[in-house]
Design an enzyme around this catalytic site. Structure first.
Site, PDB file in Angstrom:
ATOM      1  N   GLU A   1       0.730  -1.247   0.020  1.00 38.22           N
ATOM      2  CA  GLU A   1      -0.031  -0.010  -0.181  1.00 38.22           C
ATOM      3  C   GLU A   1       0.816   1.314   0.036  1.00 38.22           C
ATOM      4  OE1 GLU A   1      -3.933  -1.427   1.927  1.00 38.22           O
ATOM      5  OE2 GLU A   1      -3.139  -0.361   3.063  1.00 38.22           O
TER       6      GLU A   1
ATOM      7  N   CYS B   1       3.475   8.351   1.747  1.00 37.70           N
ATOM      8  CA  CYS B   1       4.006   7.317   2.306  1.00 37.70           C
ATOM      9  C   CYS B   1       4.180   5.919   1.725  1.00 37.70           C
ATOM     10  CB  CYS B   1       3.301   7.295   3.750  1.00 37.70           C
ATOM     11  SG  CYS B   1       3.705   5.719   4.846  1.00 37.70           S
TER      12      CYS B   1
ATOM     13  N   CYS C   1       7.420  -7.537   6.126  1.00 39.36           N
ATOM     14  CA  CYS C   1       8.444  -7.029   6.858  1.00 39.36           C
ATOM     15  C   CYS C   1       9.182  -8.340   7.653  1.00 39.36           C
ATOM     16  CB  CYS C   1       8.159  -5.958   7.622  1.00 39.36           C
ATOM     17  SG  CYS C   1       9.499  -5.115   8.509  1.00 39.36           S
TER      18      CYS C   1
ATOM     19  N   CYS D   1       8.358  -6.246  14.793  1.00 40.98           N
ATOM     20  CA  CYS D   1       8.137  -5.436  15.691  1.00 40.98           C
ATOM     21  C   CYS D   1       6.602  -5.738  16.711  1.00 40.98           C
ATOM     22  CB  CYS D   1       7.912  -3.977  15.633  1.00 40.98           C
ATOM     23  SG  CYS D   1       9.699  -3.514  14.736  1.00 40.98           S
TER      24      CYS D   1
ATOM     25  N   CYS E   1       3.376  -3.909  15.601  1.00 40.24           N
ATOM     26  CA  CYS E   1       3.107  -3.592  14.316  1.00 40.24           C
ATOM     27  C   CYS E   1       2.459  -4.607  13.500  1.00 40.24           C
ATOM     28  CB  CYS E   1       4.621  -3.037  13.624  1.00 40.24           C
ATOM     29  SG  CYS E   1       4.238  -2.932  11.865  1.00 40.24           S
TER      30      CYS E   1
ATOM     31  N   SER F   1      12.495   6.207   7.343  1.00 43.94           N
ATOM     32  CA  SER F   1      12.319   5.790   8.766  1.00 43.94           C
ATOM     33  C   SER F   1      13.088   4.261   8.774  1.00 43.94           C
ATOM     34  CB  SER F   1      10.915   5.750   8.995  1.00 43.94           C
ATOM     35  OG  SER F   1      10.858   5.142  10.368  1.00 43.94           O
TER      36      SER F   1
ATOM     37  N   LEU G   1      12.420   4.543  17.493  1.00 43.27           N
ATOM     38  CA  LEU G   1      12.946   4.419  18.666  1.00 43.27           C
ATOM     39  C   LEU G   1      12.062   3.514  19.728  1.00 43.27           C
ATOM     40  CD1 LEU G   1      15.695   4.821  20.515  1.00 43.27           C
ATOM     41  CD2 LEU G   1      14.689   6.754  21.293  1.00 43.27           C
ATOM     42  N   HIS G   2      10.852   4.276  20.092  1.00 40.34           N
ATOM     43  CA  HIS G   2       9.787   3.547  20.962  1.00 40.34           C
ATOM     44  C   HIS G   2      10.018   2.934  22.423  1.00 40.34           C
ATOM     45  CE1 HIS G   2       8.081   3.853  17.112  1.00 40.34           C
ATOM     46  NE2 HIS G   2       8.554   2.541  16.574  1.00 40.34           N
TER      47      HIS G   2
ATOM     48  N   CYS H   1      -0.316   3.924  10.206  1.00 40.64           N
ATOM     49  CA  CYS H   1       0.847   2.933  10.655  1.00 40.64           C
ATOM     50  C   CYS H   1       0.471   1.710  11.026  1.00 40.64           C
ATOM     51  CB  CYS H   1       1.508   3.704  11.825  1.00 40.64           C
ATOM     52  SG  CYS H   1       2.200   5.234  11.518  1.00 40.64           S
TER      53      CYS H   1
HETATM   54  N1  SAH Z   1      10.705  -0.407   9.269  1.00 38.18           N
HETATM   55  C1  SAH Z   1      10.635   1.263   9.266  1.00 38.18           C
HETATM   56  C2  SAH Z   1       9.550   1.787   8.573  1.00 38.18           C
HETATM   57  C3  SAH Z   1       7.998   1.180   8.422  1.00 38.18           C
HETATM   58  S1  SAH Z   1       7.220   1.478   9.897  1.00 38.18           S
HETATM   59  C4  SAH Z   1      10.634   1.801  10.637  1.00 38.18           C
HETATM   60  O1  SAH Z   1      10.585   0.774  11.471  1.00 38.18           O
HETATM   61  O2  SAH Z   1      10.799   2.666  10.863  1.00 38.18           O
HETATM   62  C5  SAH Z   1       6.721   3.408  10.286  1.00 38.18           C
HETATM   63  C6  SAH Z   1       6.545   3.774  11.592  1.00 38.18           C
HETATM   64  O3  SAH Z   1       5.109   3.144  12.005  1.00 38.18           O
HETATM   65  C7  SAH Z   1       7.451   3.407  12.488  1.00 38.18           C
HETATM   66  O4  SAH Z   1       7.732   4.185  13.390  1.00 38.18           O
HETATM   67  C8  SAH Z   1       6.612   2.253  13.371  1.00 38.18           C
HETATM   68  O5  SAH Z   1       7.195   1.764  14.432  1.00 38.18           O
HETATM   69  C9  SAH Z   1       5.480   2.798  13.202  1.00 38.18           C
HETATM   70  N2  SAH Z   1       4.100   1.878  13.553  1.00 38.18           N
HETATM   71  C10 SAH Z   1       4.226   0.529  13.115  1.00 38.18           C
HETATM   72  N3  SAH Z   1       2.881  -0.110  13.661  1.00 38.18           N
HETATM   73  C11 SAH Z   1       2.338   0.974  14.248  1.00 38.18           C
HETATM   74  C12 SAH Z   1       0.956   0.995  15.088  1.00 38.18           C
HETATM   75  N4  SAH Z   1       0.367   0.080  15.067  1.00 38.18           N
HETATM   76  N5  SAH Z   1       0.732   2.157  15.620  1.00 38.18           N
HETATM   77  C13 SAH Z   1       1.527   3.369  15.563  1.00 38.18           C
HETATM   78  N6  SAH Z   1       2.742   3.305  15.065  1.00 38.18           N
HETATM   79  C14 SAH Z   1       2.921   2.232  14.348  1.00 38.18           C
END
Ligand code: SAH
Length: 379
Positions: free
Chosen positions: A104, A117, A124, A128, A131, A211, A234-235, A353
């Protein structure tokens, strides 16, 4: 005669896609095709400035040459499986590639800019835990053509050919869709070089943000070879928690990641590194963690993006309360960092996201995510 060696008629008829081939490679291709060098430049202009999808439209090329080109080459776009427009103007395209795989692409219009975006992989490998993309089984890298194709397709849909000099609807690009761009670096770099070319799509490196979850050894190359803006997912502020949220941290822990950011070529107060921080209730949203975040970032030209967690069915987390997000943001802000909270965009079309492609994988998903807040990270 051995049937295996007979040319496959389908393959024999396949034409080479010129979209996604870099400038130097296009010049070499045209030289091998017997065309004079300036023809490659004309073609580039037609493909990336004018957005031509048909050689017949290239009126400054001789008719015979156009016909020869058309016999051997194509100017391919990804197929659109579905296109949706949110009530807030956010658009989402589900794109299908030749092998049937889908990703997408999302366009988020704002008053002063429009951000696309884009995805870098199908699925992936990073898993994470917050995600949704990490739960998808199939993973493959996108080709450079498939990455550039997302931008071309958006320009088509927005009616932005020839590439406008001003008042664009597509001004910015973020690599924040599906996939980890630094696990597909070569194709991402090739695609971005095409996208940044001033005689084509002409989207400046200053308007592009890559990112990453933190593939430390490649970060310096992003700065040196592409010069685009960097965003770090970072998170968490401790390795113990980040190992759980972003398992890649076990390979490249926070200390190494922050050191790579400190050394990032081109970072300055005018060009800050974005630190993305997804707000997870009771997991990473305490005031102590906000203070630790500020300590970690000391000395780095940084800004912080607080992303309200965007829930998906079966997700093991909840989004932090508005009050917790506001308090966290206040601490980061008081330390001198901009700490905006992402505004939910495109929530009615699941454009947020970690939700990309969810509906196409799970037909029932749409109904289940209709209500919760959604956020698309825009720097
Ligand atoms: N792999 C890369 C880019 C894709 S994710 C990365 O990790 O940066 C883009 C952003 O969306 C990242 O910061 C990711 O942590 C965030 N993201 C993924 N799932 C999410 C969710 N359910 N709610 C909020 N942010 C999310």
């Amino acid at each position: 005669m051995n049937g295996m060696s007979r040319p496959d008629p389908a393959l024999a008829n396949r034409r080479t896609n010129l979209v996604g081939i870099g400038r130097a490679e296009l010049a070499a291709e045209m030289a091998a095709f017997g065309a004079e060098p300036f023809r490659a430049r004309q073609l580039w202009h037609w493909i990336y400035h004018r957005g031509a999808t048909d050689f017949a439209a290239m009126t400054n090329l001789a008719k015979g040459f156009r016909e020869r080109l058309a016999a051997q080459y194509e100017l391919h776009r990804p197929a659109v499986s579905r296109a949706q427009v949110s009530a807030d103007g956010t658009r989402k395209w589900l794109l299908r590639f030749a092998d049937g795989q889908e990703v997408e692409t999302v366009h988020i219009p704002e008053t002063d800019r429009g951000t696309l975006c884009i995805s870098s992989q199908v699925g992936c490998t990073l898993n994470c835990t917050f995600c949704h993309t990490g739960t998808q089984r199939l993973v493959r890298n996108l080709a450079a053509a498939e990455i550039v194709g997302q931008v071309m397709l958006a320009r088509d849909a927005l009616g932005e050919w020839p590439s406008p000099r001003e008042d664009r609807q597509l001004t910015n690009i973020v690599l924040m869709g599906m996939g980890e761009p630094l696990y597909n670096y070569d194709n991402v770099a090739a695609a971005l070089k095409i996208v940044m070319d001033p005689e084509g799509l002409a989207i400046s490196r200053r308007k592009i943000t890559l990112s990453t979850a933190g593939v430390v050894p490649i970060i310096a190359r992003v700065g040196a070879e592409l010069g685009v803006n960097l965003a770090i997912s970072l998170h968490a502020v401790t390795d113990e928690l980040r190992n759980r949220l972003v398992p890649l941290n076990k390979k490249y822990p926070i200390g190494e990641l922050v050191a790579a950011c400190r050394a990032y070529p081109g970072a300055s107060n005018a060009r800050r590194i974005t630190f993305e921080y997804v707000m997870l209730k009771g997991v990473n949203d305490s005031l102590a963690e906000a203070r630790e975040l500020v300590r970690l970032l000391r000395g780095i030209p940084a800004k912080v993006n607080l992303i309200p967690f965007n829930p998906w069915p079966g997700a093991p987390y909840e989004c932090s309360s508005d009050a917790a997000i506001a308090a966290f943001s206040e601490i980061v802000f008081a330390a001198g960092y901009s700490a905006p909270v992402r505004t939910p965009r495109g929530r009615d079309i699941a454009a947020a996201c970690g939700q990309l492609k969810s509906q196409s994988l799970h037909p029932r998903f749409a109904a289940r995510i209709a209500a919760p807040p959604a956020a698309v990270a825009v720097p």
